[in-house]
Design a protein around this motif. Structure first.
Motif, short mmCIF file in Angstrom:
data_model
loop_
_atom_site.label_atom_id
_atom_site.label_comp_id
_atom_site.label_asym_id
_atom_site.label_seq_id
_atom_site.Cartn_x
_atom_site.Cartn_y
_atom_site.Cartn_z
N THR A 1 7.50 -4.72 -4.67
CA THR A 1 8.73 -5.24 -4.08
C THR A 1 9.02 -4.43 -2.83
O THR A 1 9.20 -3.21 -2.90
CB THR A 1 9.91 -5.08 -5.07
OG1 THR A 1 9.57 -5.74 -6.29
CG2 THR A 1 11.18 -5.69 -4.51
N GLU A 2 9.03 -5.12 -1.68
CA GLU A 2 9.29 -4.48 -0.39
C GLU A 2 8.38 -3.29 -0.14
O GLU A 2 8.80 -2.24 0.35
CB GLU A 2 10.76 -4.07 -0.29
CG GLU A 2 11.73 -5.23 -0.35
CD GLU A 2 13.18 -4.79 -0.34
OE1 GLU A 2 13.45 -3.59 -0.20
OE2 GLU A 2 14.03 -5.68 -0.50
N HIS B 1 6.96 -1.31 -2.32
CA HIS B 1 7.07 -0.25 -3.33
C HIS B 1 6.76 -0.83 -4.71
O HIS B 1 7.06 -1.99 -4.97
CB HIS B 1 8.49 0.34 -3.39
CG HIS B 1 8.97 0.87 -2.10
ND1 HIS B 1 10.16 0.47 -1.55
CD2 HIS B 1 8.44 1.75 -1.24
CE1 HIS B 1 10.35 1.08 -0.41
NE2 HIS B 1 9.32 1.88 -0.19
#
Length: 131
Positions: free
Chosen positions: A116-117, A119
């Motif tokens: 997610t993003e 990470h």
């Protein structure tokens, strides 16, 4: 010996083999090369973000870079070390507040599937939070 009527003719099968005995050394070399590639450690690093859930203590730093070829068990051991928890203390880990990964999953596979993003978010708790 004569073939019984209606029996399949086996002579056609020999011509359709995907390899011949002369190709065995090439196939073995390709297999060994694939194994060598698999055994090499990937130097790629993954950013793991740790988030506390429930009454778990919050870490001072929650972003870490971890080698992608590591198993998730290494992440669990690292988290225990950072929190100064013993092996008998309960620790539950989750990916994206959804599921608990198997310790033998690789960080790379988890990152590719659930990042997610940029990470890999690992939630941790002292009690079972989700199934």
């Amino acid at each position: 010996m004569a073939q019984a009527s209606g029996s399949p003719d086996d002579s056609g099968r020999l011509a359709t083999l995907p390899w011949t005995p002369g190709d065995a050394s090439e196939t073995a070399a390709e297999a060994l090369q694939a194994l060598d590639t698999y055994k090499k450690k990937d130097p790629f690093k993954v950013i793991v973000r740790f988030k506390a859930v429930g009454n778990a203590p919050i870490m001072r730093q929650n972003f870490y870079k971890i080698t992608a070829s590591n198993r998730f068990q290494a992440v669990i051991q690292f988290l225990r070390k950072e929190l100064s928890w013993k092996s008998g203390d309960p620790l539950f880990t989750y990916i994206n507040l959804a599921f608990s990964p198997a310790p033998d999953d690789t960080v790379s596979n988890l990152y590719k599937s659930f990042a997610t993003e940029g990470h890999l978010i690992v939630n941790y708790s002292t009690t079972a939070a989700w199934g």
